[in-house]
Design an enzyme around this catalytic site. Sequence first.
Site, PDB file in Angstrom:
ATOM      1  N   ARG A  51       9.834 -40.714   6.124  1.00 19.39           N
ATOM      2  CA  ARG A  51      10.176 -39.364   6.698  1.00 19.39           C
ATOM      3  C   ARG A  51      11.222 -38.987   5.859  1.00 19.39           C
ATOM      4  O   ARG A  51      12.060 -39.637   4.982  1.00 19.39           O
ATOM      5  CB  ARG A  51      10.505 -39.546   8.067  1.00 19.39           C
ATOM      6  CG  ARG A  51      11.131 -40.597   8.752  1.00 19.39           C
ATOM      7  CD  ARG A  51      12.630 -40.928   8.432  1.00 19.39           C
ATOM      8  NE  ARG A  51      13.258 -39.458   8.527  1.00 19.39           N
ATOM      9  CZ  ARG A  51      14.472 -39.045   8.037  1.00 19.39           C
ATOM     10  NH1 ARG A  51      15.194 -40.140   7.360  1.00 19.39           N
ATOM     11  NH2 ARG A  51      15.015 -38.265   7.859  1.00 19.39           N
ATOM     12  N   GLY A  52      11.590 -37.289   5.911  1.00 16.91           N
ATOM     13  CA  GLY A  52      12.707 -36.984   5.188  1.00 16.91           C
ATOM     14  C   GLY A  52      11.794 -36.330   3.927  1.00 16.91           C
ATOM     15  O   GLY A  52      11.043 -36.860   3.465  1.00 16.91           O
ATOM     16  N   ALA A  53      12.033 -34.795   3.981  1.00 15.60           N
ATOM     17  CA  ALA A  53      11.320 -33.854   3.079  1.00 15.60           C
ATOM     18  C   ALA A  53      10.894 -34.428   1.819  1.00 15.60           C
ATOM     19  O   ALA A  53      10.124 -34.581   1.346  1.00 15.60           O
ATOM     20  CB  ALA A  53      12.120 -32.633   3.151  1.00 15.60           C
ATOM     21  N   ARG A  96       1.768 -33.758   7.349  1.00 15.26           N
ATOM     22  CA  ARG A  96       2.846 -33.397   8.144  1.00 15.26           C
ATOM     23  C   ARG A  96       3.156 -31.671   7.673  1.00 15.26           C
ATOM     24  O   ARG A  96       3.042 -31.548   6.559  1.00 15.26           O
ATOM     25  CB  ARG A  96       4.302 -33.911   7.962  1.00 15.26           C
ATOM     26  CG  ARG A  96       4.161 -35.440   8.706  1.00 15.26           C
ATOM     27  CD  ARG A  96       5.572 -35.783   8.825  1.00 15.26           C
ATOM     28  NE  ARG A  96       6.511 -35.169   9.951  1.00 15.26           N
ATOM     29  CZ  ARG A  96       7.756 -35.395   9.877  1.00 15.26           C
ATOM     30  NH1 ARG A  96       8.366 -36.467   9.152  1.00 15.26           N
ATOM     31  NH2 ARG A  96       8.528 -34.921  10.808  1.00 15.26           N
ATOM     32  N   GLN A 202      17.364 -39.921  14.576  1.00 18.87           N
ATOM     33  CA  GLN A 202      17.694 -40.217  13.163  1.00 18.87           C
ATOM     34  C   GLN A 202      18.893 -40.366  12.832  1.00 18.87           C
ATOM     35  O   GLN A 202      19.466 -41.326  11.919  1.00 18.87           O
ATOM     36  CB  GLN A 202      16.781 -39.069  12.237  1.00 18.87           C
ATOM     37  CG  GLN A 202      15.379 -39.198  12.135  1.00 18.87           C
ATOM     38  CD  GLN A 202      14.786 -38.142  12.990  1.00 18.87           C
ATOM     39  OE1 GLN A 202      15.334 -37.814  14.316  1.00 18.87           O
ATOM     40  NE2 GLN A 202      13.717 -37.440  12.696  1.00 18.87           N
ATOM     41  N   ASP A 243      14.193 -29.081   5.308  1.00 17.98           N
ATOM     42  CA  ASP A 243      12.734 -29.371   5.166  1.00 17.98           C
ATOM     43  C   ASP A 243      12.084 -28.275   4.624  1.00 17.98           C
ATOM     44  O   ASP A 243      10.961 -28.584   3.880  1.00 17.98           O
ATOM     45  CB  ASP A 243      12.249 -29.657   6.724  1.00 17.98           C
ATOM     46  CG  ASP A 243      12.778 -30.719   6.977  1.00 17.98           C
ATOM     47  OD1 ASP A 243      13.832 -30.899   7.548  1.00 17.98           O
ATOM     48  OD2 ASP A 243      12.048 -31.986   6.764  1.00 17.98           O
ATOM     49  N   ASN A 253      15.259 -26.958   9.404  1.00 17.06           N
ATOM     50  CA  ASN A 253      15.751 -28.445   9.356  1.00 17.06           C
ATOM     51  C   ASN A 253      15.576 -29.124  10.710  1.00 17.06           C
ATOM     52  O   ASN A 253      15.019 -28.189  11.722  1.00 17.06           O
ATOM     53  CB  ASN A 253      17.278 -28.522   9.095  1.00 17.06           C
ATOM     54  CG  ASN A 253      17.714 -30.007   8.540  1.00 17.06           C
ATOM     55  OD1 ASN A 253      17.029 -30.591   7.791  1.00 17.06           O
ATOM     56  ND2 ASN A 253      18.807 -30.539   9.106  1.00 17.06           N
ATOM     57  N   LYS A 254      15.925 -30.262  10.803  1.00 18.92           N
ATOM     58  CA  LYS A 254      15.645 -31.062  12.079  1.00 18.92           C
ATOM     59  C   LYS A 254      16.147 -30.325  13.537  1.00 18.92           C
ATOM     60  O   LYS A 254      17.180 -29.542  13.281  1.00 18.92           O
ATOM     61  CB  LYS A 254      16.552 -32.440  12.126  1.00 18.92           C
ATOM     62  CG  LYS A 254      16.209 -33.326  13.437  1.00 18.92           C
ATOM     63  CD  LYS A 254      14.447 -33.493  13.650  1.00 18.92           C
ATOM     64  CE  LYS A 254      13.803 -34.262  12.720  1.00 18.92           C
ATOM     65  NZ  LYS A 254      12.238 -33.699  12.747  1.00 18.92           N
TER      66      LYS A 254
HETATM   67  O1  MRU Z   1      11.356 -35.258  10.959  1.00 18.72           O
HETATM   68  P1  MRU Z   1      11.860 -35.945   9.665  1.00 18.72           P
HETATM   69  O2  MRU Z   1      12.794 -37.094  10.081  1.00 18.72           O
HETATM   70  O3  MRU Z   1      11.088 -36.012   8.460  1.00 18.72           O
HETATM   71  O4  MRU Z   1      13.053 -34.821   9.447  1.00 18.72           O
HETATM   72  C1  MRU Z   1      14.036 -34.835   8.436  1.00 18.72           C
HETATM   73  C2  MRU Z   1      14.883 -33.719   8.669  1.00 18.72           C
HETATM   74  O5  MRU Z   1      14.987 -32.953   9.097  1.00 18.72           O
HETATM   75  C3  MRU Z   1      16.355 -34.139   8.069  1.00 18.72           C
HETATM   76  O6  MRU Z   1      17.345 -33.518   8.751  1.00 18.72           O
HETATM   77  C4  MRU Z   1      16.442 -33.725   6.489  1.00 18.72           C
HETATM   78  O7  MRU Z   1      17.704 -32.973   6.404  1.00 18.72           O
HETATM   79  C5  MRU Z   1      15.580 -33.148   5.675  1.00 18.72           C
HETATM   80  S1  MRU Z   1      15.093 -33.896   4.788  1.00 18.72           S
HETATM   81  C6  MRU Z   1      16.339 -34.397   3.659  1.00 18.72           C
END
Ligand code: MRU
Length: 353
Positions: A51-53, A96, A202, A243, A253-254
């Site tokens: 996970r993570g962009a 995703r 996370q 993201d 973002n999250k």
């Molecule tokens: O759902 P995830 O864990 O894949 O989401 C990731 C995020 O949103 C993180 O906050 C992150 O900043 C982006 S990826 C570097």
Amino acid sequence: MNEFKSKIRTIQWIDTYSRMVDQTLFPYEFKYIDIKTGQEMFDAIKKMIVRGAPAIGIAGAHGVVLYAQELENENLSREDFIKKLLEKADYMATSRPTAVNLMWAVEKQKEIIKNSKSDIKGLVEELKQNGIKLENEDIEINKKIGDFGSTVVPKGASILTHCNAGALATVGYGTALGVVRSAFAKDNSIQVFADETRPRQQGARITTLELTMDGIPTTLITDGMCSYFMKKGMIDMVVVGADRIAANGDTANKIGTYTVAIAAKYHNIPFYIAAPLSTIDINIKTGDEIPIEERSHDEVTHINGKPVCAQGVNVINPGFDVTPHELITGIITEKGILRPDYNKSIAKAFKNQ
Ligand code: MRU
């Protein structure tokens, strides 16, 4: 400079398969798993094993190579091979919806598929080499982001971050945590406040783990606490990842990031996004067009498999929110720190690529 103690490598192509850290096991285990088919990669992205962009972007690129290897064994004509592989690539890009790095990396592989003059064997090799190139470039890009970002970190700063935008959200080093790493290398009196980041935690499970592995002082807080510490003068700046960023700077973002940005604005605290240009989607004008992933309700109703609410209660679980560009002090990229007016600074960064 630019080295980090833990040297975490989140994802790596090995000969004929992709090896990745299984992020569903944190913080109890740090274990690698090998992904050997395209469908396994699709599932690994969907189930957030990776996970993570930026990390899921590379996973998507590896996934296309895995599909190519499978189709190579089917004795197809070159034309049929390409047709089927492009379909598989499009499918991989749907694993995703929000992080645009996934679509970006799959598109990079599709360009190779469409433009290659090689036979099937040669094309599979080209895709593999491109996947490895994107993988290695990700670390270099993050180190540049880290170096640019470290210039805006005040001496002895307390930096708040949300979710995990670290080595474990990328191939290595991290975006927001890349900024932290580069700043810490210059000034080991800085410290991090990590939001827990409900529902998937996370921040608690991943950010505290990787920062602790690197010996960077970290304090875990729950999501609702950030304004309290801002009011007390205990937070000097915020750095988070992204993201997907629209052409006007609006940033997905999250979930919970938007709340942090509003609190930072109210308390006059700089709020930075750290992300590679591959996270910017110049095809969309504003954040309203960013697709927001709706995730399983179990993530909200349960913690560690145990229910934490009344059975049958209504639940909504969007995985991301969009922070309006007006709340963002700067976007730290590998091309430097972009400032408002983002329509102009983003367009300029793309022109100079
Ligand atoms: O759902 P995830 O864990 O894949 O989401 C990731 C995020 O949103 C993180 O906050 C992150 O900043 C982006 S990826 C570097």
